[in-house]
Design a protein around this motif. Structure first.
Motif, PDB file in Angstrom:
ATOM      1  N   ARG A 112       0.822  -1.213   0.000  1.00 35.69           N
ATOM      2  CA  ARG A 112       0.000   0.000   0.000  1.00 35.69           C
ATOM      3  C   ARG A 112       0.859   1.269   0.000  1.00 35.69           C
ATOM      4  NH1 ARG A 112      -4.615  -0.548   4.515  1.00 35.69           N
ATOM      5  NH2 ARG A 112      -5.182   1.447   3.562  1.00 35.69           N
ATOM      6  N   SER A 113       2.117   1.165   0.470  1.00 42.44           N
ATOM      7  CA  SER A 113       2.940   2.372   0.608  1.00 42.44           C
ATOM      8  C   SER A 113       3.323   3.000  -0.726  1.00 42.44           C
ATOM      9  CB  SER A 113       4.212   2.050   1.402  1.00 42.44           C
ATOM     10  OG  SER A 113       5.122   1.285   0.636  1.00 42.44           O
ATOM     11  N   ILE A 114       3.168   2.271  -1.829  1.00 46.07           N
ATOM     12  CA  ILE A 114       3.540   2.831  -3.135  1.00 46.07           C
ATOM     13  C   ILE A 114       2.318   3.291  -3.925  1.00 46.07           C
ATOM     14  CG2 ILE A 114       5.688   1.527  -3.281  1.00 46.07           C
ATOM     15  CD1 ILE A 114       4.307  -0.473  -5.082  1.00 46.07           C
ATOM     16  N   VAL A 115       1.150   3.204  -3.300  1.00 46.08           N
ATOM     17  CA  VAL A 115      -0.079   3.617  -3.971  1.00 46.08           C
ATOM     18  C   VAL A 115      -0.408   5.060  -3.596  1.00 46.08           C
ATOM     19  CG1 VAL A 115      -2.558   3.200  -4.201  1.00 46.08           C
ATOM     20  CG2 VAL A 115      -0.974   1.263  -4.022  1.00 46.08           C
ATOM     21  N   ASN A 116      -0.680   5.876  -4.590  1.00 46.84           N
ATOM     22  CA  ASN A 116      -1.152   7.246  -4.361  1.00 46.84           C
ATOM     23  C   ASN A 116      -2.682   7.207  -4.341  1.00 46.84           C
ATOM     24  OD1 ASN A 116      -1.839   9.952  -4.411  1.00 46.84           O
ATOM     25  ND2 ASN A 116      -0.256  10.513  -5.906  1.00 46.84           N
ATOM     26  N   TYR A 117      -3.242   7.435  -3.150  1.00 52.07           N
ATOM     27  CA  TYR A 117      -4.680   7.335  -2.991  1.00 52.07           C
ATOM     28  C   TYR A 117      -5.414   8.639  -3.334  1.00 52.07           C
ATOM     29  CZ  TYR A 117      -4.095   2.837  -0.643  1.00 52.07           C
ATOM     30  OH  TYR A 117      -3.798   1.528  -0.358  1.00 52.07           O
ATOM     31  N   SER A 118      -4.684   9.634  -3.798  1.00 58.08           N
ATOM     32  CA  SER A 118      -5.308  10.913  -4.097  1.00 58.08           C
ATOM     33  C   SER A 118      -6.395  10.769  -5.161  1.00 58.08           C
ATOM     34  CB  SER A 118      -4.253  11.911  -4.580  1.00 58.08           C
ATOM     35  OG  SER A 118      -4.852  13.121  -4.959  1.00 58.08           O
ATOM     36  N   VAL A 119      -7.494  11.488  -4.938  1.00 58.37           N
ATOM     37  CA  VAL A 119      -8.587  11.458  -5.916  1.00 58.37           C
ATOM     38  C   VAL A 119      -8.535  12.658  -6.851  1.00 58.37           C
ATOM     39  CG1 VAL A 119     -10.097  10.132  -4.425  1.00 58.37           C
ATOM     40  CG2 VAL A 119     -10.143  12.636  -4.313  1.00 58.37           C
ATOM     41  N   GLY A 120      -7.592  13.549  -6.591  1.00 56.61           N
ATOM     42  CA  GLY A 120      -7.473  14.724  -7.433  1.00 56.61           C
ATOM     43  C   GLY A 120      -6.791  14.405  -8.751  1.00 56.61           C
ATOM     44  N   ALA A 121      -6.800  15.379  -9.644  1.00 55.67           N
ATOM     45  CA  ALA A 121      -6.159  15.199 -10.944  1.00 55.67           C
ATOM     46  C   ALA A 121      -4.643  15.111 -10.761  1.00 55.67           C
ATOM     47  CB  ALA A 121      -6.512  16.364 -11.864  1.00 55.67           C
ATOM     48  N   GLU A 122      -4.042  14.215 -11.479  1.00 59.18           N
ATOM     49  CA  GLU A 122      -2.591  14.052 -11.396  1.00 59.18           C
ATOM     50  C   GLU A 122      -1.897  15.234 -12.038  1.00 59.18           C
ATOM     51  OE1 GLU A 122       0.248  11.111 -13.696  1.00 59.18           O
ATOM     52  OE2 GLU A 122      -0.729  10.056 -12.027  1.00 59.18           O
ATOM     53  N   ASP A 123      -0.857  15.700 -11.363  1.00 57.57           N
ATOM     54  CA  ASP A 123      -0.071  16.804 -11.901  1.00 57.57           C
ATOM     55  C   ASP A 123       0.489  16.382 -13.257  1.00 57.57           C
ATOM     56  OD1 ASP A 123       2.262  18.507 -12.428  1.00 57.57           O
ATOM     57  OD2 ASP A 123       1.868  19.306 -10.428  1.00 57.57           O
ATOM     58  N   PRO A 124       0.335  17.191 -14.289  1.00 60.78           N
ATOM     59  CA  PRO A 124       0.769  16.786 -15.636  1.00 60.78           C
ATOM     60  C   PRO A 124       2.277  16.555 -15.758  1.00 60.78           C
ATOM     61  CG  PRO A 124       0.133  19.101 -15.586  1.00 60.78           C
ATOM     62  CD  PRO A 124      -0.306  18.512 -14.290  1.00 60.78           C
ATOM     63  N   ILE A 125       3.083  17.130 -14.851  1.00 61.86           N
ATOM     64  CA  ILE A 125       4.535  16.926 -14.953  1.00 61.86           C
ATOM     65  C   ILE A 125       5.023  15.833 -14.004  1.00 61.86           C
ATOM     66  CG2 ILE A 125       4.921  19.315 -15.667  1.00 61.86           C
ATOM     67  CD1 ILE A 125       5.976  19.855 -12.827  1.00 61.86           C
ATOM     68  N   THR A 126       4.095  15.169 -13.336  1.00 59.05           N
ATOM     69  CA  THR A 126       4.511  14.099 -12.419  1.00 59.05           C
ATOM     70  C   THR A 126       5.006  12.892 -13.212  1.00 59.05           C
ATOM     71  OG1 THR A 126       2.942  14.781 -10.727  1.00 59.05           O
ATOM     72  CG2 THR A 126       3.756  12.527 -10.611  1.00 59.05           C
ATOM     73  N   GLU A 127       6.169  12.438 -12.827  1.00 60.72           N
ATOM     74  CA  GLU A 127       6.742  11.249 -13.467  1.00 60.72           C
ATOM     75  C   GLU A 127       6.047  10.006 -12.914  1.00 60.72           C
ATOM     76  OE1 GLU A 127       8.906   8.984 -15.959  1.00 60.72           O
ATOM     77  OE2 GLU A 127       9.114  11.173 -15.846  1.00 60.72           O
ATOM     78  N   ASN A 128       5.623   9.124 -13.797  1.00 61.92           N
ATOM     79  CA  ASN A 128       4.994   7.870 -13.377  1.00 61.92           C
ATOM     80  C   ASN A 128       6.071   6.793 -13.270  1.00 61.92           C
ATOM     81  OD1 ASN A 128       3.435   5.663 -12.882  1.00 61.92           O
ATOM     82  ND2 ASN A 128       1.976   6.046 -14.532  1.00 61.92           N
ATOM     83  N   TYR A 129       6.355   6.390 -12.038  1.00 68.54           N
ATOM     84  CA  TYR A 129       7.426   5.413 -11.805  1.00 68.54           C
ATOM     85  C   TYR A 129       6.940   3.976 -11.969  1.00 68.54           C
ATOM     86  CZ  TYR A 129      10.581   9.043 -10.201  1.00 68.54           C
ATOM     87  OH  TYR A 129      11.409  10.141 -10.148  1.00 68.54           O
ATOM     88  N   PHE A 130       5.620   3.767 -11.973  1.00 69.87           N
ATOM     89  CA  PHE A 130       5.061   2.419 -12.087  1.00 69.87           C
ATOM     90  C   PHE A 130       3.963   2.412 -13.160  1.00 69.87           C
ATOM     91  CE2 PHE A 130       6.338   3.195  -7.670  1.00 69.87           C
ATOM     92  CZ  PHE A 130       7.314   2.221  -7.526  1.00 69.87           C
ATOM     93  N   PRO A 131       4.360   2.600 -14.410  1.00 68.42           N
ATOM     94  CA  PRO A 131       3.354   2.735 -15.472  1.00 68.42           C
ATOM     95  C   PRO A 131       2.579   1.454 -15.726  1.00 68.42           C
ATOM     96  CG  PRO A 131       5.545   2.577 -16.414  1.00 68.42           C
ATOM     97  CD  PRO A 131       5.737   2.730 -14.936  1.00 68.42           C
ATOM     98  N   TYR A 132       3.118   0.290 -15.311  1.00 71.72           N
ATOM     99  CA  TYR A 132       2.441  -0.972 -15.612  1.00 71.72           C
ATOM    100  C   TYR A 132       1.871  -1.623 -14.358  1.00 71.72           C
ATOM    101  CZ  TYR A 132       5.228  -0.215 -19.785  1.00 71.72           C
ATOM    102  OH  TYR A 132       5.802   0.341 -20.885  1.00 71.72           O
ATOM    103  N   MET A 133       1.628  -0.814 -13.324  1.00 72.80           N
ATOM    104  CA  MET A 133       1.115  -1.389 -12.087  1.00 72.80           C
ATOM    105  C   MET A 133      -0.403  -1.461 -12.061  1.00 72.80           C
ATOM    106  SD  MET A 133       1.927  -0.406  -8.107  1.00 72.80           S
ATOM    107  CE  MET A 133       0.820   1.007  -7.971  1.00 72.80           C
ATOM    108  N   LYS A 134      -1.087  -0.423 -12.500  1.00 75.60           N
ATOM    109  CA  LYS A 134      -2.557  -0.390 -12.421  1.00 75.60           C
ATOM    110  C   LYS A 134      -3.163  -1.133 -13.604  1.00 75.60           C
ATOM    111  CE  LYS A 134      -2.975   3.785  -9.640  1.00 75.60           C
ATOM    112  NZ  LYS A 134      -3.638   5.094  -9.493  1.00 75.60           N
TER     113      LYS A 134
END
Length: 551
Positions: free
Chosen positions: A476-498
């Motif tokens: 659970r510690s690597i999951v971002n539970y935020s319901v808001g819109a993702e910042d467009p410049i945020t790097e996705n470190y786990f693109p194949y997780m969801k």
């Protein structure tokens, strides 16, 4: 008839001599049945008996403890009375005292050979010294009081002691050690047993800790274990640098050696430096009023919400290393640090928890089991005409789409139920409808979690050899539970997780924890929602492996 005319002085004596001579001639010519040969008045002494021990003898060192061997003394004939022998030993190249002695010395021991005996076993107690040294020599001698009835024709045996110890192997005493900043810890490079030669071990250093993060007691990466020593201490001190940072590691790997062989199952030692580890926050940076959940200001009638506290409240403009309190670092296949915007990486280091996280590869579709069975049948009929057709699928063995059953053979960690162990895949074609492995992998080609982890560790992905399933908290510690819109410049470190966002990627991943109430199930996590739930150990789920870290 003979006539003599004897006259002159001494005629009587001369006549007597002639008569005796004639008598002798007569008996010689005529013979006699009566043997009147004279007996020698001085008879000779009987021949003395010879006593000897072998000139040379070879004996084997006992495999453990000690054993009494025999030196056989031989008499050419039995004596009519007892004889006492004195025996003694003398070192040549063997040792009779000290830690690595080869035998128990004899200095003045006596042995009685009883009248009538022609052989006797003389004792020599050999000792296993746990030292690889080759053959050793000693002298074994006998002596006795002087006598005309016997003689010692060989009084000394050159005894060769054959070594039972093979050349030692070398290993690290620990697979990993943890050292906090400002502290030191140590481990050892150790031999399986002692050697009479200096042992040289050449190391390779890797890991993500820099030279400013630690010091060690190793003046070089070529380590010498002196002759008749068993180990070499390896100590690492983590520097207190005052920086807020996550976990780092120093990894030593044995790459070559002299006068020994490397135990390849224990040839790596990792020093883990936790640094300033923190538990990841949820990622919530917005507020809720019960209807809307993406408010930027906390409503007065809903105070104390998550977004006001913790790491995700420290919302800066730069989210390149993880949005809202997350802080990640990309690592290549060898464990080297990559730039945040690197387009290819093998693992991720969580700088908050110090945990290493496997970065799954893109989803790859596997063939159906019927297609695999058809190929296997054709391959067995003509292997050359039907080569393995799924090299790409095997090369992508860390694909996020591949799934595994839960299996842990260790009773101390499997919650009383080892789960479901799958059958081994075909070595020349290690693939099924659930997973695949490289054709050059060294066994453990099964679609279960234990086999998958074994391959990660065998290949030392990102330099790590301690990959495992995460705990539910770690997952659970690597999951971002935020319901808001993702910042467009945020790097996705786990693109194949969801799972749902990437097509065929596994939606649920296994954790290492079994259910308390039903050991046939293990806790798993939905990668879309972060929800932790139970999964039957026999069902196929995804795996994201971790190493290090703290709950």
């Amino acid at each position: 008839m003979y006539h003599w005319n004897i006259s002159g002085p001494g005629k009587s004596a001369l006549a007597l001599s002639i008569m005796l001579a004639l008598v002798g001639c007569q008996s010689g010519h005529e013979g006699s049945d009566d043997d009147t040969s004279p007996v020698d008045p001085s008879p000779t002494n009987p021949t003395s008996i010879e006593i000897s021990v072998p000139s040379t003898l070879s004996l084997s060192e006992p495999i453990s403890g000690s054993s009494t061997e025999s030196i056989v003394v031989t008499l050419s004939s039995a004596l009519s009375q007892n004889i006492t022998l004195s025996i003694a030993t003398y070192d040549v190249t063997a040792r009779s005292d000290g830690t690595f002695k080869n035998y128990d010395p004899i200095s003045s021991q006596t042995i009685t050979i009883v009248a009538g005996e022609t052989t006797r076993n003389l004792p020599l107690n050999l000792v296993h010294n746990n030292l690889y040294e080759g053959s050793k020599l000693l002298h074994y001698t006998i002596s006795a009081a002087s006598s005309d009835s016997y003689s010692i024709t060989n009084a000394r045996t050159l005894v060769t002691l054959l070594d039972s110890d093979a050349e030692p192997t070398v290993r690290f005493s620990d697979a990993s050690k943890t050292v906090v900043e400002g502290d030191s810890t140590d481990s050892h490079i150790e031999l399986s047993h002692y050697s009479h030669q200096d042992v040289i071990v050449n190391l390779e250093q890797s890991g993500i800790a820099s030279s400013d993060d630690f010091t060690s007691n190793l003046p070089s990466l070529s380590v010498i274990i002196p002759a008749e020593s068993l180990s070499h201490n390896v100590e690492v001190t983590a520097q207190q640098d005052g920086l807020t940072e996550g976990g780092e590691s120093v990894i030593y790997t044995m790459v070559s050696s002299g006068n020994t062989s490397i135990d390849t199952s224990n040839n790596s030692l990792s020093f883990y430096i936790p640094g300033d580890k923190e538990i990841n926050d949820t990622g919530f940076a917005t507020y809720s009023d019960g209807a809307s959940h993406d408010l930027m200001i906390e409503p007065a009638n809903y105070p104390g919400q998550d977004a006001t506290y913790g790491l995700d409240a420290q919302d800066g403009a730069d989210h390149s290393n993880g949005e809202h309190g997350f802080k990640f670092t990309k690592l290549d296949y060898s464990g080297n640090v990559l730039a945040n915007d690197a387009v290819s990486w093998s693992c991720v280091r969580d700088e908050r928890t110090g945990m290493y996280i496997e970065a799954k590869q893109q989803p790859v579709d596997l063939p159906s089991q019927s297609d695999i069975d058809l190929w296997l049948e054709a391959y067995q009929e003509d292997a050359e005409a039907n080569p393995y057709p799924w090299g790409n699928e095997s090369g992508s063995w860390r694909s996020s789409a591949y799934v595994y059953t839960w299996h842990d053979s260790e009773s101390s960690t499997n919650g009383g139920n080892l789960g479901h162990k799958n059958e081994d895949l075909f070595a020349e074609g290690p693939i099924s409808a659930q997973c695949a492995y490289p054709t050059n992998s060294s066994g453990n080609r099964r679609c279960d979690s234990e086999a998958y982890l074994a391959n990660l560790n065998a290949y030392a992905i990102c330099g790590v050899t301690s990959w495992r399933l995460p705990s539910p908290v770690e997952a659970r510690s690597i999951v971002n539970y935020s319901v808001g819109a993702e910042d467009p410049i945020t790097e996705n470190y786990f693109p194949y997780m969801k799972g749902a966002s990437v097509g065929s990627a596994a939606k649920t991943v296994l954790t290492r924890s079994s259910s308390v109430s039903g050991s046939g199930s293990a806790w798993c996590m939905d990668t879309q929602t972060g929800q932790v739930k139970l999964c039957n150990k026999g069902t196929y789920q995804g795996v994201i492996a971790v190493s290090g870290g703290v709950e």
